[in-house]
Design a protein around this motif. Structure first.
Motif, PDB file in Angstrom:
ATOM      1  N   SER A   1       0.839  -1.189   0.000  1.00  0.00           N
ATOM      2  CA  SER A   1       0.000   0.000   0.000  1.00  0.00           C
ATOM      3  C   SER A   1       0.877   1.242   0.000  1.00  0.00           C
ATOM      4  O   SER A   1       2.062   1.189   0.340  1.00  0.00           O
ATOM      5  CB  SER A   1      -0.930   0.004   1.216  1.00  0.00           C
ATOM      6  N   CYS A   2       0.274   2.342  -0.401  1.00  0.00           N
ATOM      7  CA  CYS A   2       0.969   3.626  -0.390  1.00  0.00           C
ATOM      8  C   CYS A   2      -0.074   4.719  -0.277  1.00  0.00           C
ATOM      9  O   CYS A   2      -1.257   4.485  -0.572  1.00  0.00           O
ATOM     10  CB  CYS A   2       1.820   3.802  -1.652  1.00  0.00           C
ATOM     11  N   SER A   3       0.351   5.885   0.137  1.00  0.00           N
ATOM     12  CA  SER A   3      -0.600   6.985   0.282  1.00  0.00           C
ATOM     13  C   SER A   3      -0.665   7.854  -0.969  1.00  0.00           C
ATOM     14  O   SER A   3      -1.622   8.590  -1.160  1.00  0.00           O
ATOM     15  CB  SER A   3      -0.243   7.845   1.495  1.00  0.00           C
ATOM     16  N   GLU A   4       0.369   7.746  -1.815  1.00  0.00           N
ATOM     17  CA  GLU A   4       0.365   8.546  -3.041  1.00  0.00           C
ATOM     18  C   GLU A   4       1.153   7.866  -4.147  1.00  0.00           C
ATOM     19  O   GLU A   4       2.054   7.074  -3.891  1.00  0.00           O
ATOM     20  CB  GLU A   4       0.936   9.939  -2.801  1.00  0.00           C
ATOM     21  N   VAL A   5       0.752   8.183  -5.363  1.00  0.00           N
ATOM     22  CA  VAL A   5       1.503   7.789  -6.557  1.00  0.00           C
ATOM     23  C   VAL A   5       1.746   9.068  -7.352  1.00  0.00           C
ATOM     24  O   VAL A   5       1.000  10.039  -7.221  1.00  0.00           O
ATOM     25  CB  VAL A   5       0.733   6.750  -7.407  1.00  0.00           C
ATOM     26  N   ARG A   6       2.810   9.058  -8.141  1.00  0.00           N
ATOM     27  CA  ARG A   6       3.131  10.215  -8.975  1.00  0.00           C
ATOM     28  C   ARG A   6       3.101   9.785 -10.449  1.00  0.00           C
ATOM     29  O   ARG A   6       3.618   8.718 -10.793  1.00  0.00           O
ATOM     30  CB  ARG A   6       4.503  10.770  -8.599  1.00  0.00           C
ATOM     31  N   PRO A   7       2.523  10.612 -11.312  1.00  0.00           N
ATOM     32  CA  PRO A   7       2.442  10.228 -12.725  1.00  0.00           C
ATOM     33  C   PRO A   7       3.801  10.235 -13.409  1.00  0.00           C
ATOM     34  O   PRO A   7       4.633  11.097 -13.139  1.00  0.00           O
ATOM     35  CB  PRO A   7       1.515  11.284 -13.334  1.00  0.00           C
ATOM     36  N   ILE A   8       4.016   9.248 -14.266  1.00  0.00           N
ATOM     37  CA  ILE A   8       5.208   9.211 -15.124  1.00  0.00           C
ATOM     38  C   ILE A   8       4.812   9.602 -16.538  1.00  0.00           C
ATOM     39  O   ILE A   8       5.380  10.502 -17.135  1.00  0.00           O
ATOM     40  CB  ILE A   8       5.872   7.817 -15.130  1.00  0.00           C
ATOM     41  N   SER A   9       3.812   8.908 -17.084  1.00  0.00           N
ATOM     42  CA  SER A   9       3.423   9.129 -18.468  1.00  0.00           C
ATOM     43  C   SER A   9       2.086   8.459 -18.741  1.00  0.00           C
ATOM     44  O   SER A   9       1.675   7.561 -18.011  1.00  0.00           O
ATOM     45  CB  SER A   9       4.492   8.538 -19.403  1.00  0.00           C
ATOM     46  N   SER A  10       1.429   8.886 -19.793  1.00  0.00           N
ATOM     47  CA  SER A  10       0.231   8.212 -20.299  1.00  0.00           C
ATOM     48  C   SER A  10       0.476   7.920 -21.765  1.00  0.00           C
ATOM     49  O   SER A  10       1.047   8.745 -22.480  1.00  0.00           O
ATOM     50  CB  SER A  10      -1.002   9.100 -20.143  1.00  0.00           C
TER      51      SER A  10
END
Length: 185
Positions: A101-110
């Motif tokens: 689990s984690c509290s946040e994710v950061r975008p890399i790319s779409s």
């Protein structure tokens, strides 16, 4: 190239199949030169995937992929539910498939996975502040979770155990981050 110089105008759409995850349609189009053609198009709700890093290892899952007829090592991923926040979906998929689990994710790319015939867009995130837990895969998911080094990931690519675009992109983003401190160029 920009603009509508190459646009194909839809004249008629024929629904062919409506499934749980995808639908298939045939579009009859007018080409830029005035001729007509047909296009088989797969419609998909979009997906998320997570480059999950824990103690300098990438969290991956191995599962059988029926379309390929073999097992595949991949980063955690899954389809978006209607109206679902992409970052929340990434956190959900990570926990369901791996237990982390984690509290946040950061975008890399779409990116689009197969723009020649499908509209699926995949949103790739990174998570690096993970807490171990217990996986809760969907009832039809059978998978093993593993933490691998960058060197092992590259070996898996060379061996074909990792051969999907999202996981290969994640491995290269991880390598780029190690070299430059950034997951993107």
């Amino acid at each position: 190239m920009s603009g509508n110089k190459y646009e194909e105008v839809t004249l008629k759409t024929e629904p062919v199949f409506q499934g749980k995850v995808i639908s298939l349609q045939i579009d009859h189009v007018r080409l830029p030169n005035g001729e007509t053609a047909t296009r088989e198009i797969v419609k998909h709700p979009g997906a998320v995937a997570v480059l999950a890093l824990h103690k300098d290892k990438m969290i991956v899952v191995e599962q059988f992929r029926k379309a390929l007829g073999r097992s595949q090592v991949e980063i955690p991923a899954g389809k978006l539910e209607p109206g679902e926040d992409k970052a929340e979906a990434a956190i959900r998929e990570l926990e369901e498939e791996t237990g982390y689990s984690c509290s946040e994710v950061r975008p890399i790319s779409s990116f689009y996975t197969s723009p020649g015939f499908a509209d699926e867009i995949l949103h790739l995130y990174v998570a690096d502040r993970l807490t171990a837990g217990v996986a809760k895969p969907d009832e039809d998911e059978f998978l093993d979770c593993e933490a691998i080094t960058l060197e092992t990931a590259k070996q898996y690519i060379a061996e074909g155990r990792i051969s999907d675009a999202k996981t290969i992109a994640a491995v290269y983003a991880w390598q780029l981050h190690r070299l430059t401190g950034s997951y993107t160029l």
